[in-house]
Design a protein around this motif. Structure first.
Motif, mmCIF file in Angstrom:
data_model
loop_
_atom_site.group_PDB
_atom_site.id
_atom_site.type_symbol
_atom_site.label_atom_id
_atom_site.label_comp_id
_atom_site.label_asym_id
_atom_site.label_seq_id
_atom_site.Cartn_x
_atom_site.Cartn_y
_atom_site.Cartn_z
ATOM 1 N N GLU A 153 -12.886 -0.914 4.781
ATOM 2 C CA GLU A 153 -11.827 -1.012 5.783
ATOM 3 C C GLU A 153 -11.883 0.102 6.831
ATOM 4 O O GLU A 153 -11.750 -0.192 8.045
ATOM 5 N N ALA A 179 -17.081 -10.427 -0.185
ATOM 6 C CA ALA A 179 -15.885 -11.060 0.366
ATOM 7 C C ALA A 179 -14.954 -10.024 0.985
ATOM 8 O O ALA A 179 -14.374 -10.244 2.052
ATOM 9 N N ARG A 180 -14.850 -8.867 0.347
ATOM 10 C CA ARG A 180 -13.990 -7.808 0.891
ATOM 11 C C ARG A 180 -14.570 -7.240 2.175
ATOM 12 O O ARG A 180 -13.841 -6.985 3.138
ATOM 13 N N THR A 229 -16.475 -8.796 4.248
ATOM 14 C CA THR A 229 -16.273 -9.836 5.261
ATOM 15 C C THR A 229 -14.854 -9.803 5.805
ATOM 16 O O THR A 229 -14.637 -9.855 7.023
ATOM 17 N N ARG A 230 -13.887 -9.720 4.910
ATOM 18 C CA ARG A 230 -12.483 -9.684 5.353
ATOM 19 C C ARG A 230 -12.214 -8.473 6.243
ATOM 20 O O ARG A 230 -11.496 -8.567 7.246
ATOM 21 N N ALA A 231 -12.782 -7.334 5.866
ATOM 22 C CA ALA A 231 -12.560 -6.125 6.652
ATOM 23 C C ALA A 231 -13.127 -6.278 8.059
ATOM 24 O O ALA A 231 -12.468 -5.932 9.050
ATOM 25 N N GLU A 283 -13.901 -9.138 9.694
ATOM 26 C CA GLU A 283 -13.188 -10.185 10.439
ATOM 27 C C GLU A 283 -11.797 -9.708 10.849
ATOM 28 O O GLU A 283 -11.309 -10.063 11.930
ATOM 29 N N GLY A 284 -11.178 -8.887 10.016
ATOM 30 C CA GLY A 284 -9.888 -8.320 10.371
ATOM 31 C C GLY A 284 -9.962 -7.382 11.557
ATOM 32 O O GLY A 284 -8.951 -7.141 12.236
#
Length: 280
Positions: A107, A136-137, A139-141, A143-144
């Motif tokens: 993050e 997955a984490r 990727t989320r970070a 994309e966020g």
């Protein structure tokens, strides 16, 4: 006696040189990020697209020695100063077991990367270290932070009023690396650039791909005079270690990346912001 003094002097000189080289390889060169522009001639580049300046960043390995989040912000500022048309992030945002390193969650890295700016956008793929941690984490970070992550997928952007496709192929060590799936949305004959972490996939790229961009190798981290790059994490040795490779009418560019893996050493392979100029 003169012979002994000469040998003692030689030994002292060699020891001093060895210590200086160690200091350089551990403390100086890994921290000395360079912006290097490389012209990549692509005979098949469509003239209608015009010239394109692409910044490639790979193997950030935030938390490795010399790669703090603050340093990453400086790198982002340096990238933006080059005014690229397109920015690509080629995987390995986290570390595993780097000597002297300190793990940084994805993050804060993504938050620093949020400030990257390019007219055609910022696109990313993931690397083996990201999936060993939590793909997955990661990727989320990303994309966020407004960064488009391409996992065996493709999107179209508009360059000089014409469509240009950006495809991302997943990591060859940890994922399916499905080239066919990644290119499926791309119309026949449409110009396409492929992003992937591991350059070994280049042998599987079809001729329709104008340019493949990859990282992973770190350029071997160490490039010894005469001996070359002794350790390159590739099935093909030095063949796809670094820089522009033209092979069978296809083109690959491998950036040496920013961080380090396992041992925090670089020698004659400086960490690099790769600015790739095509279509000139």
């Amino acid at each position: 006696m003169p012979t002994r003094r000469w040998l003692a002097g030689l030994a002292l000189a060699l020891l001093t040189i060895g210590l200086l080289l160690a200091v350089w390889a551990v403390l100086i060169e890994p921290a000395w990020v360079v912006t290097r522009e490389s012209a990549v001639p692509i005979a098949r580049w469509p003239a209608a697209l015009g010239p394109l300046r692409i910044v490639a960043l790979a193997d950030l390995h935030t938390g490795a020695p010399h790669v703090t989040v603050e340093k990453l912000r400086d790198i982002v500022a340096a990238v933006n100063a080059t005014r690229p048309d397109l920015i690509v992030l080629l995987g390995d945002y986290v570390i595993h077991g780097v000597v002297g390193g300190r793990f940084v969650e994805p993050e804060p890295t993504a938050a620093a990367l949020r400030d990257l700016r390019a007219p055609l956008g910022v696109f990313a793929v993931l690397g083996n270290h990201d999936w060993w941690y939590d793909g997955a984490r990661v990727t989320r970070a990303l994309e966020g932070a407004g960064i488009c992550v391409l996992e065996d997928a493709a999107v179209s952007v508009t360059a000089n009023g014409r469509p240009l496709w950006i495809a991302g192929v997943s990591d060859a060590l940890t994922r399916r690396a499905d080239v066919t799936r990644a290119l499926a949305p791309v119309p026949d004959g449409a110009p396409v650039i492929v992003l992937t972490h591991n350059p070994d996939l280049f042998v599987r790229m079809p001729a329709r791909v104008l340019l493949t961009l990859a990282g992973h190798t770190h350029g071997g981290q160490v490039n010894l005079p005469l001996l070359g790059r002794l350790i390159v994490p590739s099935h093909y040795g030095e063949r796809y270690a670094i820089g522009h490779v033209h092979e069978h009418g296809r083109d690959l560019f491998v950036t040496p990346g920013i961080g380090t893996s396992i041992i925090p050493v670089r020698f004659r392979v400086r960490p690099e912001i790769s600015l790739i100029a095509v279509g000139r």
